[in-house]
Design a protein around this motif. Sequence first.
Motif, PDB file in Angstrom:
ATOM      1  N   ALA A 148      -0.013   4.964   5.351  1.00 24.27           N
ATOM      2  CA  ALA A 148       0.491   3.625   5.058  1.00 24.27           C
ATOM      3  C   ALA A 148       1.851   3.395   5.700  1.00 24.27           C
ATOM      4  CB  ALA A 148       0.570   3.413   3.545  1.00 24.27           C
ATOM      5  N   ASP A 155      -8.688  -3.666  -0.080  1.00 25.66           N
ATOM      6  CA  ASP A 155      -8.164  -3.070  -1.310  1.00 25.66           C
ATOM      7  C   ASP A 155      -9.242  -2.982  -2.385  1.00 25.66           C
ATOM      8  OD1 ASP A 155      -5.680  -2.751  -0.200  1.00 25.66           O
ATOM      9  OD2 ASP A 155      -4.779  -4.496  -1.158  1.00 25.66           O
ATOM     10  N   ARG A 158       0.837  -1.215   0.000  1.00 21.99           N
ATOM     11  CA  ARG A 158       0.000   0.000   0.000  1.00 21.99           C
ATOM     12  C   ARG A 158       0.869   1.262   0.000  1.00 21.99           C
ATOM     13  NH1 ARG A 158      -3.589  -2.906   3.946  1.00 21.99           N
ATOM     14  NH2 ARG A 158      -5.065  -3.973   2.583  1.00 21.99           N
ATOM     15  N   SER A 213       0.507   3.892  -3.139  1.00 19.71           N
ATOM     16  CA  SER A 213       0.173   5.295  -2.896  1.00 19.71           C
ATOM     17  C   SER A 213       1.251   6.219  -3.453  1.00 19.71           C
ATOM     18  CB  SER A 213      -0.035   5.539  -1.404  1.00 19.71           C
ATOM     19  OG  SER A 213       1.129   5.237  -0.669  1.00 19.71           O
TER      20      SER A 213
END
Length: 343
Positions: A48, A216, A32, A36
Amino acid sequence: TEIYTLSLHDALPILRTSMEEFFGQDVFVGIRVTRSRLRGDPDFTQAAVDALSRNSDDLATLIGRVYGSAKAKQFRQLWESQQQGLVAYARAASQHDQAAKATARRQLGAFPGQAAQFLHDLTSGGTSVPAVSAALKTHIDDLLRFTDAYAAGDYATAYRIERADYEREFALGTTIAAGIAGGPGQDLPASFDSPLTRLRSALGELLGEHMQLVVDAMGAALRGGPEFKADAAQVNADTAQLAGAFGVMFGPASAAKFTRVWGDHVDALVSYSGAVATKNSKGEDQALAQLSAFEKHLSTFLSTGTGGRLTAPALSDVLHMHDRDLVEQLDAYARGNYSTAYS
């Protein structure tokens, strides 16, 4: 925390499942961070990174409960060097900086051998340097390949890599816990690898994977775009594996029924995400009602399958908490409150 109030021998099954959980979770949280960065979302990246740090703290704390705070600190620093290299690689990929990517690769190259040697020494030879080093090298390679595939928009490949890496890192948690429990050249205590412990481990892997993948998928459904289809394919693959496990325990007819009921669960969560994205309050209510029906259906199914050893009301309560958490994290994500969503 159960492991800390028991003798190490009595706590071995908990040690195993905790190691598996934290190593497996590290994959999803780390990815993640990568996603990002590639999407150019600094607020999500910070949340994250914080979540990744907390998972590393959990791993180090578990090490420390067995070997002491000094060893825990050493492990934390070593593990963090890997994360820093992966974040640097993702940053370089987002900037199309080939030289910085090569530098990050070199930084990561030494990590598998260093970590494997540290764990070998930590466990007094209980873990194999070649085996752990090979597993960690594959892990690093997986994450770099994920980054390149995601950056190229090849989401199907990226999500397949993510799921495969999770399963490998989960297994690495088992290996390291076995090294702690058994030591060099010794048989593992029966409690470490009993049929009940293996069942708990297998279900923990699949249900933990489900939770991470569906989080997700909900986020992808909220954002829209082609990424959702790739994530949903892996959610479906996890569902198929879960159904296979239930088929072994309860028979093929039960596996088919589980697939239908579990599919309703996933559909409702995705529908809720879509309704939030379009500010469709009626759609949100319909999805929540579908979730409520799922909780009753699955709890009845599991209670019947276990001959009443699991009671439907208690199961329904647990499933409701799971769905509530998933809904609340999606609501927080939609508000841009990423720290709350991660928590």
